[in-house]
Design an enzyme around this catalytic site. Structure first.
Site, PDB file in Angstrom:
ATOM      1  N   GLY A  46       4.137  -0.561 -16.006  1.00  0.00           N
ATOM      2  CA  GLY A  46       5.534  -0.882 -16.297  1.00  0.00           C
ATOM      3  C   GLY A  46       5.886  -2.270 -15.825  1.00  0.00           C
ATOM      4  O   GLY A  46       5.233  -2.821 -14.928  1.00  0.00           O
ATOM      5  N   GLN A  51      10.830  -9.481 -13.475  1.00  0.00           N
ATOM      6  CA  GLN A  51       9.489  -9.774 -12.947  1.00  0.00           C
ATOM      7  C   GLN A  51       8.831 -10.953 -13.658  1.00  0.00           C
ATOM      8  O   GLN A  51       7.868 -11.521 -13.152  1.00  0.00           O
ATOM      9  CB  GLN A  51       8.580  -8.546 -13.059  1.00  0.00           C
ATOM     10  CG  GLN A  51       9.011  -7.412 -12.134  1.00  0.00           C
ATOM     11  CD  GLN A  51       8.067  -6.238 -12.253  1.00  0.00           C
ATOM     12  OE1 GLN A  51       8.206  -5.426 -13.145  1.00  0.00           O
ATOM     13  NE2 GLN A  51       7.077  -6.166 -11.376  1.00  0.00           N
ATOM     14  N   CYS A  93       3.474  -1.987  -7.213  1.00  0.00           N
ATOM     15  CA  CYS A  93       4.302  -2.860  -8.060  1.00  0.00           C
ATOM     16  C   CYS A  93       3.545  -4.153  -8.293  1.00  0.00           C
ATOM     17  O   CYS A  93       2.969  -4.710  -7.358  1.00  0.00           O
ATOM     18  CB  CYS A  93       5.620  -3.129  -7.344  1.00  0.00           C
ATOM     19  SG  CYS A  93       6.692  -4.262  -8.234  1.00  0.00           S
ATOM     20  N   LEU A  94       3.567  -4.622  -9.544  1.00  0.00           N
ATOM     21  CA  LEU A  94       2.862  -5.867  -9.858  1.00  0.00           C
ATOM     22  C   LEU A  94       3.445  -7.054  -9.092  1.00  0.00           C
ATOM     23  O   LEU A  94       2.775  -8.063  -8.915  1.00  0.00           O
ATOM     24  CB  LEU A  94       2.914  -6.140 -11.370  1.00  0.00           C
ATOM     25  CG  LEU A  94       2.147  -5.135 -12.242  1.00  0.00           C
ATOM     26  CD1 LEU A  94       2.436  -5.368 -13.710  1.00  0.00           C
ATOM     27  CD2 LEU A  94       0.647  -5.208 -11.963  1.00  0.00           C
ATOM     28  N   HIS A 135      11.436   3.255 -11.241  1.00  0.00           N
ATOM     29  CA  HIS A 135      10.933   2.029 -10.597  1.00  0.00           C
ATOM     30  C   HIS A 135      11.389   0.791 -11.381  1.00  0.00           C
ATOM     31  O   HIS A 135      11.887  -0.170 -10.801  1.00  0.00           O
ATOM     32  CB  HIS A 135       9.397   2.113 -10.532  1.00  0.00           C
ATOM     33  CG  HIS A 135       8.726   0.906  -9.956  1.00  0.00           C
ATOM     34  ND1 HIS A 135       8.034   0.928  -8.764  1.00  0.00           N
ATOM     35  CD2 HIS A 135       8.639  -0.374 -10.394  1.00  0.00           C
ATOM     36  CE1 HIS A 135       7.566  -0.287  -8.512  1.00  0.00           C
ATOM     37  NE2 HIS A 135       7.911  -1.090  -9.496  1.00  0.00           N
ATOM     38  N   GLU A 136      11.229   0.844 -12.707  1.00  0.00           N
ATOM     39  CA  GLU A 136      11.585  -0.327 -13.524  1.00  0.00           C
ATOM     40  C   GLU A 136      13.101  -0.531 -13.567  1.00  0.00           C
ATOM     41  O   GLU A 136      13.577  -1.668 -13.531  1.00  0.00           O
ATOM     42  CB  GLU A 136      11.017  -0.202 -14.946  1.00  0.00           C
ATOM     43  CG  GLU A 136       9.497  -0.079 -15.033  1.00  0.00           C
ATOM     44  CD  GLU A 136       8.722  -1.079 -14.184  1.00  0.00           C
ATOM     45  OE1 GLU A 136       9.225  -2.198 -13.964  1.00  0.00           O
ATOM     46  OE2 GLU A 136       7.633  -0.731 -13.708  1.00  0.00           O
ATOM     47  N   HIS A 139      14.298  -2.335 -10.608  1.00  0.00           N
ATOM     48  CA  HIS A 139      14.101  -3.790 -10.703  1.00  0.00           C
ATOM     49  C   HIS A 139      15.329  -4.475 -11.310  1.00  0.00           C
ATOM     50  O   HIS A 139      15.692  -5.584 -10.926  1.00  0.00           O
ATOM     51  CB  HIS A 139      12.895  -4.119 -11.595  1.00  0.00           C
ATOM     52  CG  HIS A 139      11.577  -4.154 -10.876  1.00  0.00           C
ATOM     53  ND1 HIS A 139      11.298  -5.028  -9.852  1.00  0.00           N
ATOM     54  CD2 HIS A 139      10.452  -3.427 -11.048  1.00  0.00           C
ATOM     55  CE1 HIS A 139      10.052  -4.836  -9.428  1.00  0.00           C
ATOM     56  NE2 HIS A 139       9.513  -3.866 -10.138  1.00  0.00           N
TER      57      HIS A 139
END
Ligand SMILES: [Zn+2]
Length: 171
Positions: A46, A51, A93-94, A135-136, A139
């Site tokens: 995701g 990001q 997380c990226l 999670h997304e 963000h």
């Protein structure tokens, strides 16, 4: 399409609340396609627009990491309309490289948003899909998953991130 650079924790864009997408312009469509390519390349499951440095309410989730078109969800202005239960699972997380921690999330969520044609859509997600959606969407409100952890865990992570700040970035 292009793979975009993923911002890493410490970048102020990641802690900013994102603006809704008023109109699905060609730029938004391009951004969404780039985000899909970026998350597949990472690889990750995701990605949220902030990001890649864009403070707009747009997310992509794909638990199959490019294996199945049906698993790919692109959501404009996503909103959680209902949440049920709780699950605790390891999450990463990226934008927070090499850190994985257990986080509590709802077990099941319903998310409403729009697709890239502007049509309203609603997704029901359980387990990992619910986790990824939450999670997304976090963000988009400037919240990173590490903020859900205890103050002690957060302090340890800050220390680890400072130590690795000198090493080359993965993104
Ligand atoms: Zn993330």
């Amino acid at each position: 399409m292009a793979v975009r650079e993923i911002l890493i924790i410490g970048d102020p864009v990641l802690t900013r609340k994102c603006e809704p997408v008023d109109e699905i312009t060609a730029d938004i469509v391009r951004l969404a396609r780039d985000m899909v390519e970026t998350v597949h390349a990472a690889p990750g499951v995701g990605l949220a627009a902030p990001q890649v440095g864009i403070s707009k309410r747009l997310i992509v989730v794909d638990l199959s990491v490019g294996e199945s078109q049906e698993a790919l969800h692109v959501l404009v202005n996503p909103e959680i309309v209902s949440a049920e239960g709780e699950a605790i699972c390891e999450e990463g997380c990226l934008s927070v490289p090499d850190i994985k921690e257990k986080v509590a999330r709802p077990y099941k969520v319903s998310v409403r948003g729009r697709d890239l044609e502007g049509r309203p859509i609603e997704i029901e997600g359980e387990d990992l899909l619910a986790r990824a959606l939450c999670h997304e969407i976090d963000h988009l409100d400037g919240i990173l998953f590490v903020e859900k952890l205890s103050p002690l865990k957060r302090a340890l992570i800050r220390k680890r991130l400072r130590k690795s700040a000198g090493s080359p970035k993965r993104a």
